[in-house]
Design an enzyme around this catalytic site. Structure first.
Site, PDB file in Angstrom:
ATOM      1  N   ILE A 125      43.907  47.341  34.494  1.00 55.36           N
ATOM      2  CA  ILE A 125      43.722  45.917  34.808  1.00 55.36           C
ATOM      3  C   ILE A 125      42.461  45.658  35.633  1.00 55.36           C
ATOM      4  CG2 ILE A 125      46.175  45.335  34.625  1.00 55.36           C
ATOM      5  CD1 ILE A 125      46.224  45.136  37.666  1.00 55.36           C
ATOM      6  N   GLU A 126      41.727  46.696  35.977  1.00 59.13           N
ATOM      7  CA  GLU A 126      40.484  46.467  36.727  1.00 59.13           C
ATOM      8  C   GLU A 126      39.269  46.612  35.800  1.00 59.13           C
ATOM      9  OE1 GLU A 126      40.515  48.251  40.674  1.00 59.13           O
ATOM     10  OE2 GLU A 126      42.678  48.027  40.783  1.00 59.13           O
TER      11      GLU A 126
END
Lengths: 334, 334
Positions: A125-126
């Site tokens: 998710i980064e």
């Protein structure tokens, strides 16, 4: 985890020692590890990599996207936005003066800046890269990276180790000295206002400095519990305890709600506050810290004085030349 | 639309005139409009605004996110990623030398850099602000913006007009002179290789310069049709004609598939190619342009020569100091 456990033990010892006596100035240089001396070539390469969005799967998210070197070293959001608009549960810590943290990440799970730098790149998710092999392969396709890697590390050195070392070397230069506080402590009595001095004395008197002292106001202990004093009213509003901190990594009950003590340097620029970024203003953050950590209700005037002092911790941001990233010849993003 | 129509007429006249004779060097300064003289204070403010992600609803997307001043002036993606991971159908044009475009956007719908700068900020899939009142209100909450606006425009001047003028003034400084091509044309015969000179001659001989000439290789006409020669095979693969270009704005059949002629400057750094970013490599782009615009099949050697020449259009990127954005005191993002 063994390293982290021993730090927690060290904290337990340190927190029984009085530390309020010394107000320390921020050093102009950060400590560096034996295996990663800070050199100009590494810093220059690290600056380029730090600002390169091609280290993310979509080509849109660089280290600087969430830890913005043009701002207070983060993104002023409750949680950061990674590739494809995804968000997580924690607020990005500032990169400014991160070199003075003993451990990195809110839960302290990285023992060094080098170790920290490796994390977000492959976090789905980064920055969303599949793995470091993919990162290294992509960097190798960008011809212009050969030379700066060679200058920094010698030939044939585009590796995860080199990338994270270069980024960490750059981050060690991100220091903000000469805040009004530093000038005051160095003998310039006019550097802080009367209100700021009252706030400074209040910070010591209340005991904030038990956890927030030293040059970066983030020690001497490494981890502390938050919140110390359970409070159903504020918990319902801010959900501080939903995230168990170090215990999320260690899976040990004793580590529940232990957090790395964050620096107070430049705190006026890093709203919103706390590990989940749930508190929008600094005066609210100060009020809550006094209540939940020290069991104290501060008056409006006391809060205003402390906030004034905290504003005096905003340092000077070094002038930086904007990096020119080596060009992409053929596009690899979808 | 009247302005644009007259430009299209001008194009029709211009395209019948031979233009292959003159190879022009990129000027070191861009033309500026009468009502927005380029001043150091405007450029400095514009640089700050251009790099400020707080001009987007989420606080994550700045002008530089898609038009990256550390790279080739765009993002090397087929289409850009705006707030919350949204994407559109067109590829971000480069900001480098955009000051030499007669019109802006792929469909030329903006007559100036000032007008262009106003668009993406309130586009729901780009920067996502509700309207300019919201943008201005947010900038007014950032105390540190008062002073640079005052220096650039006088007191009480945080307005849409001032923001877009400052950004345009900054963009007029984003010029990349002294490419190998410029040095060659200025008399340095060793600046281009023999292969590059062959490519340069081929470009003129084929007639690429009918549309791509002048200092930025983006005129003399403003709009051109693409593709000129219908080709079912390539259409099935790249969907060039799905987007109707200028006609999407003007709703006129005569404007279907008319596009602003893009600059060739720094084209080696701006993959992928075409308005929809569907072509990943420069050699493929060259092959397709010859086929679809000129009806010619190029040999591998001809393509290689032209690509070598196009690489000679990569200029020198000016050294820029990284802006320090005025800090956010209390967070306003969700």
């Amino acid at each position: 985890m063994f390293k982290i456990r021993s730090l927690v033990t060290a904290l337990a010892l340190a927190s029984s020692v009085s530390v309020a006596s010394a107000w320390e100035v921020l050093p102009k240089e950060a400590p560096e590890p034996a295996d990663n001396a800070t050199t100009p070539a590494k810093v220059e390469l690290g600056k380029i990599l730090y600002h390169d969005p091609r280290l993310s799967s979509t080509g849109t998210v660089s280290c600087a996207s969430c830890h913005n070197t043009m701002l207070g070293g983060e993104d002023n959001r409750p949680n950061s936005m990674g590739v494809n608009g995804q968000t997580g549960g924690r607020s990005a810590p500032t990169v400014w003066n991160a070199a003075f943290n003993t451990v990195q990440f809110w839960d302290g799970r990285a023992a060094s800046l080098e170790e920290q730098a490796a994390g977000p790149v492959t976090n789905p998710i980064e920055m969303g890269m599949k793995n470091w092999d993919e990162v290294v392969a992509r960097l190798k396709t960008i011809e212009g990276y050969q030379m700066p890697f060679e200058r920094a590390f010698g030939t044939d050195t585009i590796t995860k180790d080199a990338v994270t070392k270069a980024i960490a070397a750059y981050e060690r230069t991100l220091i903000t000295p000469n805040s009004p506080y530093d000038r005051y402590v160095s003998g310039d009595n006019s550097a802080l206002t009367e209100q700021q001095v009252r706030g400074m004395e209040k910070v010591a008197e209340l005991g904030c400095t038990t956890c927030h002292s030293g040059p970066a106001f983030n020690g001497p202990g490494v981890f502390q519990k938050f919140p110390v004093i359970p409070n159903g009213y504020w918990e319902a509003q801010y959900h501080f305890s939903k995230d168990k901190g170090l215990a999320e990594v260690s899976k040990k009950q004793a580590d529940e709600h232990l957090w790395k003590v964050p620096t107070l340097r430049n705190i006026a620029l890093t709203a919103p506050y706390f590990h989940n970024g749930s508190v929008k203003t600094l005066d609210k953050a100060v009020t809550l810290m006094a209540k939940l950590q020290l069991g104290k209700d501060l008056s409006k005037e006391e809060v205003a004085d402390i906030v004034a002092f905290l504003n005096g911790l905003t340092g000077e941001f070094p002038k930086q030349q904007m990096p020119v990233l080596p060009g992409t010849l053929d596009s690899t993003f979808n």
